[in-house]
Scaffold this active site. Structure first.
Site, mmCIF file in Angstrom:
data_model
loop_
_atom_site.group_PDB
_atom_site.id
_atom_site.type_symbol
_atom_site.label_atom_id
_atom_site.label_comp_id
_atom_site.label_asym_id
_atom_site.label_seq_id
_atom_site.Cartn_x
_atom_site.Cartn_y
_atom_site.Cartn_z
ATOM 1 N N ASP A 1 -47.850 -6.188 23.071
ATOM 2 C CA ASP A 1 -46.834 -6.476 22.050
ATOM 3 C C ASP A 1 -45.585 -5.619 22.277
ATOM 4 O O ASP A 1 -44.882 -5.279 21.333
ATOM 5 C CB ASP A 1 -47.391 -6.275 20.638
ATOM 6 C CG ASP A 1 -46.515 -6.928 19.576
ATOM 7 O OD1 ASP A 1 -45.681 -7.782 19.930
ATOM 8 O OD2 ASP A 1 -46.660 -6.571 18.396
ATOM 9 N N HIS B 1 -49.805 -15.106 14.951
ATOM 10 C CA HIS B 1 -49.453 -13.878 14.222
ATOM 11 C C HIS B 1 -50.100 -14.039 12.858
ATOM 12 O O HIS B 1 -49.622 -14.799 12.020
ATOM 13 C CB HIS B 1 -47.929 -13.709 14.102
ATOM 14 C CG HIS B 1 -47.555 -12.472 13.353
ATOM 15 N ND1 HIS B 1 -46.919 -11.394 13.932
ATOM 16 C CD2 HIS B 1 -47.773 -12.113 12.055
ATOM 17 C CE1 HIS B 1 -46.757 -10.435 13.030
ATOM 18 N NE2 HIS B 1 -47.251 -10.850 11.876
ATOM 19 N N LYS C 1 -47.330 -20.754 19.961
ATOM 20 C CA LYS C 1 -47.419 -19.595 19.079
ATOM 21 C C LYS C 1 -47.120 -19.978 17.642
ATOM 22 O O LYS C 1 -46.102 -20.607 17.355
ATOM 23 C CB LYS C 1 -46.411 -18.534 19.549
ATOM 24 C CG LYS C 1 -46.352 -17.281 18.719
ATOM 25 C CD LYS C 1 -47.583 -16.425 18.906
ATOM 26 C CE LYS C 1 -47.659 -15.315 17.869
ATOM 27 N NZ LYS C 1 -47.002 -14.088 18.260
ATOM 28 N N HIS D 1 -42.881 -9.260 24.449
ATOM 29 C CA HIS D 1 -41.547 -9.801 24.153
ATOM 30 C C HIS D 1 -40.577 -9.287 25.212
ATOM 31 O O HIS D 1 -40.298 -8.087 25.267
ATOM 32 C CB HIS D 1 -41.087 -9.347 22.764
ATOM 33 C CG HIS D 1 -42.053 -9.718 21.686
ATOM 34 N ND1 HIS D 1 -41.910 -10.838 20.907
ATOM 35 C CD2 HIS D 1 -43.216 -9.125 21.278
ATOM 36 C CE1 HIS D 1 -42.932 -10.930 20.070
ATOM 37 N NE2 HIS D 1 -43.740 -9.902 20.274
ATOM 38 N N HIS E 1 -49.647 -10.489 25.661
ATOM 39 C CA HIS E 1 -48.720 -10.650 24.514
ATOM 40 C C HIS E 1 -47.565 -9.668 24.666
ATOM 41 O O HIS E 1 -47.757 -8.464 24.516
ATOM 42 C CB HIS E 1 -49.461 -10.378 23.198
ATOM 43 C CG HIS E 1 -48.578 -10.470 21.975
ATOM 44 N ND1 HIS E 1 -48.941 -11.184 20.849
ATOM 45 C CD2 HIS E 1 -47.363 -9.934 21.684
ATOM 46 C CE1 HIS E 1 -47.984 -11.092 19.943
ATOM 47 N NE2 HIS E 1 -47.012 -10.327 20.416
ATOM 48 N N HIS F 1 -52.498 -9.235 18.283
ATOM 49 C CA HIS F 1 -52.288 -7.864 17.794
ATOM 50 C C HIS F 1 -53.038 -7.554 16.500
ATOM 51 O O HIS F 1 -52.439 -7.253 15.484
ATOM 52 C CB HIS F 1 -50.797 -7.531 17.681
ATOM 53 C CG HIS F 1 -49.916 -8.533 16.969
ATOM 54 N ND1 HIS F 1 -50.302 -9.189 15.833
ATOM 55 C CD2 HIS F 1 -48.654 -8.958 17.233
ATOM 56 C CE1 HIS F 1 -49.311 -9.979 15.429
ATOM 57 N NE2 HIS F 1 -48.309 -9.866 16.267
#
Ligand code: NCD
Ligand code: ZN
Ligand code: ZN
Length: 345
Positions: free
Chosen positions: A246, A135, A98, A15, A13, A173
């Protein structure tokens, strides 16, 4: 122990963002991770196979020469996502989809407002064996931010898990004891990622002695009993928890602001910080499962063939990183000492 060698890890996971920022984020991750699940919350979001493929090409373009790093692409579920989108995504090699509840986190405005409306899409994902990444926070204004993950489990996640017994779900997360317990009691099709910051910190680290914007991420850090539950979860010997940093960069001025962005940029130190946590827990022998085997096993991908070595040696995380556009990012744990270092081959 002064040295540890493990199967090369993956980051399940993160970004990378887009544009010039890729020149910073992709090499940072590729230095130690072999694969990463790339989150689709760009502006505009990555919502279908062709956008995912184009984004993947932009990532591959900035890979260091000789790097065998592989980005694993995801698409972002919206109210408009169709079963056809899922089928096409699967065919073109997208790894997962997602789910962001609308308004839950950075760049989630385009996301899903009515979960039930997506049930046909979840059905297709289940048939196509495409994992659903979540999420997990409710977003209602009146719900206390520290309770949003727990209430999401009670109101939403437990229903999705119940209604789609074949669907693979990664609760991303996780930050609470309730989430760890939920994942543990669920079937093998439910797993979770855990970040370095949620293992290392609790909400005191956000607020005691002054506001610490660089420790602000979502879901927000919780009280220490939750931190402790996560620390116990990663060493419990189950294969349901795996590494997901994350890592989520935001420019310094956007974090140090009257309305600071959520996200910690941990790519340059994450594997070392995880090692530090496992050592504190006297469980370095459990690091490899968490970092390198539980994830690929869950995603039914091969484990990496190469290894990495970490050596016990102090180093200090830089106080900032200059970006190609001249802006700065303050990395997670900036200025702090890390006890483990990646050994360069
Ligand atoms: C992430 C980001 O900045 O994209 N931020 C964060 O605080 N974790 C979004 C997310 O993972 O929720
Ligand atoms: Zn998130
Ligand atoms: Zn994230």
């Amino acid at each position: 122990m002064n040295e540890i060698t493990i199967i090369a890890p993956d980051d399940w996971h993160l970004h990378f963002r887009d544009g010039d920022l890729l020149k910073e984020t992709v090499p940072a991750t590729a230095r130690c991770f072999k694969r990463a699940i790339v989150m689709p919350n760009l502006v505009p979001p990555v919502i279908n196979a062709s956008m995912a493929e184009e984004y993947k090409q932009r990532i591959l373009q900035v890979l260091p020469v000789n790097s065998s790093f592989e980005p694993l692409m995801t698409i972002y579920l919206t109210n408009q996502t169709t079963s056809q989108d899922i089928i096409q995504a699967k065919q073109s090699g997208v790894t997962a989809a997602k789910l962001y509840p609308a308004g839950a986190t950075t760049n989630s405005d385009a996301a899903v407002s009515q979960l039930d409306a997506l049930y046909p899409v979840f059905e297709t994902m289940s048939e196509q064996e495409m994992p659903l990444l979540i999420h997990g926070e409710v977003t209602e204004q009146h719900i206390d931010i520290f309770d949003r993950e727990k209430i999401f489990i009670d109101q939403k996640l437990s229903k999705i898990v119940e209604n789609f017994p074949q669907l693979k779900i990664v609760f991303e997360h996780i930050t609470t004891k309730e989430a760890a317990d939920f994942v543990l009691q669920a079937s093998d099709r439910v797993a979770a990622t855990i970040t370095p910051q949620h293992l290392m910190l609790n909400r005191n680290d956000l607020l005691v002695g002054g506001i610490r914007p660089h420790n602000f991420c979502l879901p927000v850090l919780k009280r220490n009993i939750h931190q402790e539950a996560l620390r116990q979860a990663v060493i419990a010997g189950t294969n349901k928890f795996f590494l997901g940093t994350d890592s989520a960069p935001h420019e310094k001025h956007k974090k140090e602001s009257s309305c600071g962005c959520a996200g910690c940029y941990s790519a340059w130190s994450a594997i070392e910080l995880y090692a530090q946590v496992f050592e504190e827990l006297n469980a370095l022998d459990k690091l490899e499962a968490f970092a390198s085997t539980n994830g690929p096993d869950f995603y039914q991908l091969p484990r990496n063939k190469s290894t990495i070595t970490l050596i016990k040696q102090d180093w200090i995380i830089p106080s900032d990183i200059k970006l190609p556009n001249g802006e700065f990012i303050v990395p997670f744990f900036a200025g702090e000492t890390v006890k483990w270092q990646l050994k360069n081959k």
